[in-house]
Design an enzyme around this catalytic site. Structure first.
Site, short mmCIF file in Angstrom:
data_model
loop_
_atom_site.label_atom_id
_atom_site.label_comp_id
_atom_site.label_asym_id
_atom_site.label_seq_id
_atom_site.Cartn_x
_atom_site.Cartn_y
_atom_site.Cartn_z
N HIS A 4 0.85 -1.20 0.00
CA HIS A 4 0.00 0.00 0.00
C HIS A 4 0.88 1.24 0.00
O HIS A 4 0.80 2.06 -0.89
CB HIS A 4 -0.93 -0.01 1.21
CG HIS A 4 -1.91 1.11 1.24
ND1 HIS A 4 -2.98 1.15 2.10
CD2 HIS A 4 -1.99 2.27 0.52
CE1 HIS A 4 -3.69 2.27 1.90
NE2 HIS A 4 -3.10 2.96 0.95
N TRP A 63 4.16 5.35 5.20
CA TRP A 63 3.52 6.54 5.73
C TRP A 63 4.27 7.08 6.94
O TRP A 63 4.54 6.33 7.89
CB TRP A 63 2.09 6.25 6.16
CG TRP A 63 1.19 5.66 5.13
CD1 TRP A 63 1.39 5.57 3.79
CD2 TRP A 63 -0.08 5.04 5.38
NE1 TRP A 63 0.33 4.96 3.18
CE2 TRP A 63 -0.59 4.62 4.12
CE3 TRP A 63 -0.85 4.81 6.52
CZ2 TRP A 63 -1.83 3.99 4.00
CZ3 TRP A 63 -2.06 4.19 6.40
CH2 TRP A 63 -2.56 3.78 5.15
#
Length: 406
Positions: A80, A83
């Site tokens: 994904h 972050w």
């Protein structure tokens, strides 16, 4: 905590792939960072944010399990992103509009990182089929907020070299986090019939690293894992230390579905962006060619073909095979015999005039698939005039169903 992919938009930029049409040699050297504290563990403010990730000192390597439409290999989660969350679980986003690029694959290709780009084309997939837009979003929203990847952190900075560093680090971390294997080692594998305790999944994922993870579900189905780290030094050259989650917690119910990847992979967008490699992204999941026209349904069990599915949907090992009609429907097809339309009803394959809502099947490697799974089951192999009901729930005998055109 950042929820980023499902509502993203493409971001325009003044930068273009033409700026890096030839191979780029990165001359910039990342900052040297001796004796820096671990991010989120400082007791006083640290001024050098080229060696100390701040405010985003909690780094998350996040992963997806997209089952329908499927993305990536059937036995692997996909990337994904990477972050930078603040140490209290909040986060910043879109931190530098001047570095919101729209040519990620071209930047990576121009750097000569063809191996990285090939890996991303396989394991960093978009559920809507637009990998390039997905990568742009991850960099624009998250990568630009990593303080240790600021252009000013490099000696003799080469434009965009921090972009390559971001994607390389995300992939390198992902390679150390084989979520599918972590779960399978504890007997947790994708299934259309079995549910797993959320607590059991969490324990299986925590054990290899010694810290908890965050799992996320959609409609009761497991589809995300967030792994947390603190970093000693810069993201590009520092050490990643497993950390406990902060901020948003797992949202999964007590009993969780972990479905097999099923259906048809997403198609790339009609307007594609090209990179200097000249090679289009490649898919990794081939669901097979849907059945069409008229044909029979031969059964294979124990490695050998043995009989077929007859008109009522049962397995019969003697006599004449029934003829079925396969009709395209959505991303798959329906089946009809002389008895009527076919459906999986109460976990059993049934073809009858009373079926008003036929099941949409798919084909995987030329085998009939229900919810993306090609295994069907019976209590035993039928003999003589016995007909065996065919189930999608686990039983003693496993069989697969093929197609032979008439």
């Amino acid at each position: 905590m950042s929820f980023c992919r499902r509502n993203r938009q493409a971001v325009t930029s003044s930068f273009s792939a033409a700026l890096i049409a030839s191979t780029t040699v990165f001359a910039g050297t990342p900052a040297s960072c001796p004796n820096t504290p671990l991010s989120c563990h400082n007791t006083t403010a640290v001024a050098d944010t080229c060696c100390f990730n701040a405010p985003g000192g909690l780094l998350l390597q996040t992963q997806f399990w997209d089952s329908n439409p499927p993305t990536g290999p059937n036995d692997s989660w996909t990337v994904h992103g990477l972050w930078p969350d603040n140490c209290d679980g909040t986060y910043e986003q879109y931190c530098d509009p001047n570095r919101q690029y729209t040519n990620i694959s071209a930047i990576i290709a121009a750097a000569g990182k063809t191996e990285l780009l090939t890996y991303m084309n396989k394991f960093w997939k978009d559920y809507q089929g637009d990998d390039e837009n997905f990568w742009e979003h991850e960099w624009d929203k998250h990568g630009t907020c990593i303080s240790t990847l600021e252009p000013g952190c490099y000696d003799k900075y080469t434009p965009q070299q921090e972009v390559v560093a971001y994607f390389q680090k995300a992939v390198d971390l992902f390679k150390t986090l084989d979520s599918y294997a972590f779960l399978a080692a504890k007997g947790i594998t994708p299934s259309v019939t079995t549910t797993y305790k959320s607590e059991t999944i969490q324990k299986a994922l925590a054990e290899p690293r010694g810290v908890q993870v965050t799992i996320r579900c959609s409609k009761g189905e497991l589809n995300e894992i967030w792994y947390f780290y603190n970093v000693k030094g810069s993201v590009e050259t520092g050490s990643f230390v497993p950390a406990e989650p902060d901020g948003a917690k797992s949202n999964c119910p007590a009993d969780v579905k972990y479905l097999p990847k099923m259906g048809t992979p997403p198609s790339p967008p009609s307007t594609t962006k090209t990179s200097s490699t000249g090679a289009p992204p490649t898919g990794t999941s081939t669901p097979g060619v849907p059945f069409s026209g008229r044909g029979t349904l031969p059964v294979t069990s124990g490695g050998a073909t043995n009989g077929c599915i007859i008109s009522g949907g049962t397995w019969y090992t003697t006599g004449t095979c029934a003829t079925y009609t396969a009709t395209a429907s959505g991303n798959g097809f329906t089946l009809t015999s002389s008895k009527g339309k076919c459906a999986v009803s109460n976990n059993v394959l049934t073809c009858a005039a009373t079926v008003s809502d036929p099941t949409v099947f798919t084909a995987v490697a030329d085998k009939l698939a229900y919810n993306g799974v090609t295994d069907f089951f019976t209590a035993s192999v039928p003999t003589g005039s016995v007909q065996a009901p065919v189930s999608v729930t686990q039983q003693a005998t496993t069989l697969t169903i093929g197609w032979k055109s008439s």
